[in-house]
Design a protein around this motif. Structure first.
Motif, PDB file in Angstrom:
ATOM      1  N   TYR A 189       0.834  -1.196   0.000  1.00 33.99           N
ATOM      2  CA  TYR A 189       0.000   0.000   0.000  1.00 33.99           C
ATOM      3  C   TYR A 189       0.870   1.247   0.000  1.00 33.99           C
ATOM      4  O   TYR A 189       1.899   1.319   0.685  1.00 33.99           O
ATOM      5  CB  TYR A 189      -0.918   0.028   1.224  1.00 33.99           C
ATOM      6  N   SER A 190       0.420   2.249  -0.754  1.00 35.74           N
ATOM      7  CA  SER A 190       1.150   3.506  -0.874  1.00 35.74           C
ATOM      8  C   SER A 190       0.573   4.546   0.081  1.00 35.74           C
ATOM      9  O   SER A 190      -0.446   4.318   0.748  1.00 35.74           O
ATOM     10  CB  SER A 190       1.053   4.028  -2.306  1.00 35.74           C
TER      11      SER A 190
ATOM     12  N   THR B  62      -2.955   5.409  -0.865  1.00 40.46           N
ATOM     13  CA  THR B  62      -3.922   4.412  -0.401  1.00 40.46           C
ATOM     14  C   THR B  62      -4.276   4.649   1.060  1.00 40.46           C
ATOM     15  O   THR B  62      -5.443   4.559   1.453  1.00 40.46           O
ATOM     16  CB  THR B  62      -3.357   2.993  -0.574  1.00 40.46           C
TER      17      THR B  62
ATOM     18  N   CYS C  33      -6.610   7.649   1.327  1.00 39.40           N
ATOM     19  CA  CYS C  33      -7.957   7.315   0.853  1.00 39.40           C
ATOM     20  C   CYS C  33      -8.681   6.404   1.846  1.00 39.40           C
ATOM     21  O   CYS C  33      -9.903   6.523   2.026  1.00 39.40           O
ATOM     22  CB  CYS C  33      -7.883   6.642  -0.517  1.00 39.40           C
ATOM     23  N   LEU C  34      -7.938   5.505   2.489  1.00 44.80           N
ATOM     24  CA  LEU C  34      -8.560   4.601   3.449  1.00 44.80           C
ATOM     25  C   LEU C  34      -9.124   5.378   4.638  1.00 44.80           C
ATOM     26  O   LEU C  34     -10.259   5.160   5.051  1.00 44.80           O
ATOM     27  CB  LEU C  34      -7.547   3.570   3.935  1.00 44.80           C
TER      28      LEU C  34
ATOM     29  N   ASN D   5     -17.027  -0.774  -2.163  1.00 47.00           N
ATOM     30  CA  ASN D   5     -16.191   0.100  -2.980  1.00 47.00           C
ATOM     31  C   ASN D   5     -17.028   1.011  -3.866  1.00 47.00           C
ATOM     32  O   ASN D   5     -16.709   2.194  -4.034  1.00 47.00           O
ATOM     33  CB  ASN D   5     -15.247  -0.743  -3.850  1.00 47.00           C
TER      34      ASN D   5
END
Length: 449
Positions: free
Chosen positions: A10-11, A14, A17-18, A157
């Motif tokens: 994961y970047s 990410t 956004c999470l 999602n």
């Protein structure tokens, strides 16, 4: 080494956004009127409380990153408590999330889904209709999550996308109102009356509800690339982005309709705004958007809650849980866990129905009490972060400044949200039940050993 690098998938983007996906849910859509009621129509006081809640997330998140960087397992609040606070507190937190926090939040969220469903379908907004539809949606989500988890994840999602759009749209409408000189006054009379007292502090409860859920993001630390650098950045950037969106919505709808109108319209204020802008046919648009956003939040809560009973049983924190695991096996234990989670949500739905029907919590509901209680239960984590500075494991920012400011914000928002005698009584009842469950669970674990 290759295997370790593969886990870090994961970047930073990410992670940001999470956190935004967890926090931005349904609360902002149906709590803005509650904030204005608490502040007597003062938009400025509401903005101040939103900023304070965001500060709590930033500094609280910085404290948790100390634990995330030192935890090799799945992470999360329970693991952090087990390792850095105490096993007994870890048991209390686990039981709180499984039997108090998540099911009470879920009960209210699905009721709100029923509220918006009545608006979309044009049904009478009676408590019976709202609760009936909410319970049907709750059971449907529970069924899908238990038997078709992949489908549930895909739906989650897809529903996330609809959460941000109305916040931006209303913010732009509010900006246009200001630029055109059509912005409504900020409830001067009522606001001045509230400003002389401390009644406006009650806005802390609905605002805390809107920001809630962020600690769950720390669970991805073992899978985040450069976690020691990226997670602290995410826990600062994401809350600021969320705050910007929330303020855009809150200020936008308040200035466009006027605080008095928002307070009078309640949960229907977003529909009223669209009706004024686009005509009667547009009244259902924002309600449908809000309904989908609320449903997405509810589905995510069910997804998380159904996994907790089995996790508690594996830890030995659920009375009779290890016997359940042995007799039911993997998939059977999962289904039994889903059934137990659903029963908890149904029980809290009953409590919520009684509270709403009897008006037992003025200008609020049981979920706000659970959220404020959760904030106060974060204090041992901040104390643990403070101790890490003393032992040389943390720098000044995360070992001194962050714990001190997080504690101050947490106490202010949490205690303010529980200042009303009715809320305080419910919080005391929840805490008493939680302590009793913790004691029974601890005794059961001792007997098993």
């Amino acid at each position: 080494m290759a295997e370790k690098d593969e886990r870090r998938r994961y970047s930073l983007a990410t992670a940001i956004c999470l956190i935004m996906g967890i926090c931005i849910g349904s609360g902002i859509f149906f709590k803005s009127d509650n904030v204005l009621v608490a502040t007597g129509g003062s938009v400025g006081a509401g903005v101040a409380m939103f900023c304070l809640a965001a500060s709590y997330i930033v500094f609280g998140g910085l404290c948790l990153t100390l634990f995330a960087a030192r935890t090799d397992g799945a992470g999360g609040l329970v693991d952090y408590a087990e390792r850095f606070v105490s096993p007994r507190f870890a048991r209390l937190i686990a039981l709180h999330y499984a039997f108090v926090y998540l099911p009470s939040i879920s009960a209210v969220i699905f009721w709100v889904a029923g509220v918006y469903a009545c608006m979309v379908l044009g049904l009478p907004p009676t408590l019976a209709n709202q609760l009936g539809i909410g319970l049907a949606l709750m059971l449907a989500c529970s069924f899908v999550n238990a038997l078709a988890p992949r489908l549930s994840g895909w739906a989650q999602n897809a529903l996330t996308v609809v959460k941000v759009a109305p916040l931006l749209a209303v913010g732009l409408v509010g900006l246009a109102s200001v630029l055109s000189g059509r912005a409504q006054a900020s409830g001067a009379g009522a606001a001045a009356e509230t400003a002389r007292g401390l009644a406006w502090l009650a806005a802390a409860a609905p605002i805390a509800f809107s920001f809630d859920g962020w600690p769950a993001a720390t669970s991805i630390a073992p899978e985040l690339r450069r976690a020691q650098r990226n997670l602290p950045i995410a826990l600062v950037v994401a809350p600021l982005a969320i705050l910007t969106l929330y303020l855009a919505y809150f200020v936008g709808i308040s200035l466009t309709l006027g605080p008095a109108t928002v307070m009078e319209a309640g949960d229907g204020s977003l529909a009223l705004l669209f009706t004024r802008l686009f005509g009667e046919r547009a009244a259902a648009w924002p309600n449908l958007i809000a309904f989908l956003a609320v449903l997405g939040t509810g589905n995510g809560l069910v997804l998380s809650l159904q996994r907790l009973p089995q996790a508690l049983a594996a830890r030995g924190d659920l009375p009779g849980g290890r016997r359940l695991l042995r007799e039911a096996g993997g998939s059977g234990a999962t289904l039994l866990g889903a059934v137990l989670a659903t029963l908890c949500m149904l029980a809290w739905s009953g409590v919520h129905a009684l509270v709403q029907a009897g008006g037992l919590i003025p200008n609020g509901d049981v979920s706000e009490v659970s959220v404020c209680l959760t904030m106060l239960l974060m204090l041992p984590y901040f104390a643990a972060a403070w101790r890490m500075r003393r032992s040389g494991q943390a720098g000044r920012l995360r070992g001194r400044v962050a714990p001190a400011l997080a504690t101050a914000c947490c106490l202010f928002v949490g205690l303010s949200g529980l200042a009303d005698p009715a809320r305080l009584a419910f919080a005391a009842l929840e805490l008493a039940v939680l302590l009793a469950l913790t004691r029974v669970s601890g005794a059961g674990r001792t007997m098993v050993r």
